[in-house]
Scaffold this motif. Structure first.
Motif, PDB file in Angstrom:
ATOM      1  N   GLU A   6       7.346  -3.608  19.088  1.00  0.00           N
ATOM      2  CA  GLU A   6       7.769  -2.828  20.237  1.00  0.00           C
ATOM      3  C   GLU A   6       9.068  -3.386  20.822  1.00  0.00           C
ATOM      4  OE1 GLU A   6       4.580  -2.765  23.023  1.00  0.00           O
ATOM      5  OE2 GLU A   6       3.134  -1.927  21.591  1.00  0.00           O
TER       6      GLU A   6
ATOM      7  N   THR B 148      10.046  -7.356  22.103  1.00  0.00           N
ATOM      8  CA  THR B 148       9.232  -8.400  21.463  1.00  0.00           C
ATOM      9  C   THR B 148      10.091  -9.475  20.804  1.00  0.00           C
ATOM     10  OG1 THR B 148       9.036  -6.937  19.531  1.00  0.00           O
ATOM     11  CG2 THR B 148       7.188  -6.984  21.066  1.00  0.00           C
TER      12      THR B 148
ATOM     13  N   PRO C 160       3.024  -7.520  20.362  1.00  0.00           N
ATOM     14  CA  PRO C 160       3.371  -7.281  21.773  1.00  0.00           C
ATOM     15  C   PRO C 160       2.755  -8.359  22.649  1.00  0.00           C
ATOM     16  CG  PRO C 160       1.639  -5.771  21.074  1.00  0.00           C
ATOM     17  CD  PRO C 160       2.087  -6.504  19.841  1.00  0.00           C
ATOM     18  N   LEU C 161       3.305  -8.535  23.821  1.00  0.00           N
ATOM     19  CA  LEU C 161       2.857  -9.615  24.703  1.00  0.00           C
ATOM     20  C   LEU C 161       1.394  -9.439  25.111  1.00  0.00           C
ATOM     21  CD1 LEU C 161       3.612 -12.179  26.146  1.00  0.00           C
ATOM     22  CD2 LEU C 161       4.572 -10.825  28.013  1.00  0.00           C
TER      23      LEU C 161
ATOM     24  N   ASN D 177       7.199  -5.894  27.351  1.00  0.00           N
ATOM     25  CA  ASN D 177       7.006  -7.155  26.638  1.00  0.00           C
ATOM     26  C   ASN D 177       7.762  -8.320  27.278  1.00  0.00           C
ATOM     27  OD1 ASN D 177       5.191  -6.399  24.348  1.00  0.00           O
ATOM     28  ND2 ASN D 177       6.787  -4.872  24.059  1.00  0.00           N
TER      29      ASN D 177
END
Length: 469
Positions: free
Chosen positions: A170, A173, A311-312, A358
């Protein structure tokens, strides 16, 4: 080593102190969570042992504070038989271990030793992190989660080759960070790294940038220009957001990559080049191939070695490390040396936040919070995210999805609304800073004016409406 023991029962504090000091640990004690947080703000600890159920502030809140103020320190939870399940839940949220009352001194020493031994990542991962300069800022990776360890290993593996890499993930990132890391640790490190943003240029301009052109080959070609494929000769060419390349340009790029020769627009003689290609996309190219929006043969040419960046929200264990790093960074930039970290409720809020933008979004949140913080601790309201998050959730209040597809769709809608909120705040802030001048706002944010205008149009923002108020 320094250990902090947090428990409201004096007999537990005394017993743990004797046991740990007998094993050569230095022990401080706190009778409640509030006192523990004050001590965490003033002194560094190698390990924290805290009771789970305490009056006033629970062990969960102490755990959250530790993750905010001293994220490297492992936490052991003390619990009774009736709350073992809660202690297990605490481990899922970052606790290193738990121990059930009553316990023997040998049990606590065994738990402590295990937690301290497991605190560092493996030697291999430490070396990889050092090679990637992970302790630096957003221009380098930060994270010790299992997901990021896989990324580190893959980068080191592919850097030693000349194979083409396709980085997916995404927005926000760190795809360009990964591409630069691959180049840095390759045999081409002393040669150029050239990045091309495929979303920033129209089709004809992208071809001119990549392949070059000769003087007079089209309107505006006032002089001969070397293409970026030649500029990157001997080094690495990074094609960012390759999914935005038109089908026509895709066909030309495929031919150039197959032949390893490029003919400038308007030219007649092909020129050989030698580059290592790294491409990136935040869209699913396989899906685009099935929809006829991306060439299958080019996809296979690019996807020799895939590298997917998580992703985070899928590596939340790294959030405290990232927050600690960015707070330190922005304290240095703003001169707010009195700041000591995040309030526990602010940390908990960020850990539960979906981060549609992110790591890039987290950077902006922390910078804003550091600037707005008035005391020595960043408060939840300084994040300026609570209202947006609550509004997004409120839209769906009372609706419970009945199947997996409905749940997936609901999550997508919430993420889309969150992204839109961030984008609106981004463009409005830029416009206000630049007196509603679109050109200056675009330049201020590092965007091309056409792309900035496209974002305004997508969000339904008319500068004229605001400017005339």
């Amino acid at each position: 080593m320094n250990v902090l023991v947090v428990d409201d029962e004096p007999v537990i504090r005394i017993g743990l102190t004797r046991t740990l000091e007998g094993a050569s640990f230095t022990v401080d004690t706190a009778s409640n969570g509030h006192l523990a947080i004050e001590m965490l703000q003033q002194k560094n600890y190698d390990l924290i042992i805290t009771d789970l159920k305490m009056p006033g502030m629970s062990g969960f809140e102490v755990l959250s504070a530790v993750k905010a103020l001293q994220p490297e320190a492992p936490v052991i939870m003390i619990t009774g038989f009736a709350t073992v399940e809660t202690a297990v839940e605490a481990m899922k949220n970052g606790a290193a271990d738990y121990i059930v009352k009553p316990f023997e001194p040998s049990q606590i020493l065994e738990k402590v030793q295990r937690a301290l031994e497991q605190r560092p990542v493996t030697t291999e991962e430490i070396l990889v992190k050092k090679e990637l300069d992970c302790h630096h800022g957003f221009d380098q990776f930060i994270g010790e989660s299992r997901e990021m360890q896989k990324v580190y290993r893959r980068i080191i593996q592919v850097a030693a080759t000349d194979s083409t890499v396709l980085i997916t993930g995404e927005s926000g990132t760190g795809k360009e960070v990964a591409a630069r890391a691959i180049h840095k640790h390759s045999s081409r490190r002393d040669q150029p790294f050239v990045a091309v943003d495929c979303t920033a240029l129209a089709e004809n301009l992208l071809e001119s940038e990549l392949f070059g052109h000769v003087k007079g080959s089209f309107t505006g070609a006032m002089q001969t220009k070397m293409g970026l494929l030649m500029v990157a000769d001997g080094g690495t060419l990074f094609l960012d957001e390759v999914s935005n390349i038109s089908l026509g340009t895709q066909a030309k790029l495929l031919r150039v990559l197959q032949e390893r020769k490029v003919t400038p627009i308007g030219g007649t003689q092909p020129v050989s080049f030698n580059v290592r290609l790294v491409a990136a996309s935040n869209r699913n190219l396989k899906t685009m191939v099935s929809e006829g929006k991306f060439r299958e043969d080019l996809f296979f040419r690019l996807n020799i070695i895939p590298l997917d960046l998580p992703p985070l929200r899928e590596r939340k264990g790294d959030i405290p490390l990232l927050i600690h790093h960015f707070i330190t960074r922005f304290i240095g930039e703003t001169g707010k040396e009195n700041l000591r970290g995040l309030a526990p409720d602010a940390m908990q809020f960020l850990e539960n936040y979906s981060f549609p933008g992110n790591v890039r979004e987290l950077v902006n949140i922390i910078e804003r919070a550091v600037v707005l913080a008035e005391g020595d601790i960043i408060q939840k309201e300084n994040l300026e995210l609570a209202e947006a998050a609550e509004a997004s959730s409120a839209e769906f209040e009372g609706y419970v999805p009945q199947n997996a597809e409905a749940l997936k769709e609901m999550k997508r809608q919430i993420r889309d609304r969150s992204v839109e909120n961030v984008e609106k705040a981004f463009v409005m802030s830029a416009l206000k800073r630049n007196n509603w001048n679109i050109s200056r706002a675009a330049e201020d944010t590092g965007m091309l004016r056409p792309n900035f205008q496209t974002m305004l149009k997508k969000l339904g923002i008319s500068v004229k409406d605001y400017f005339e108020r």
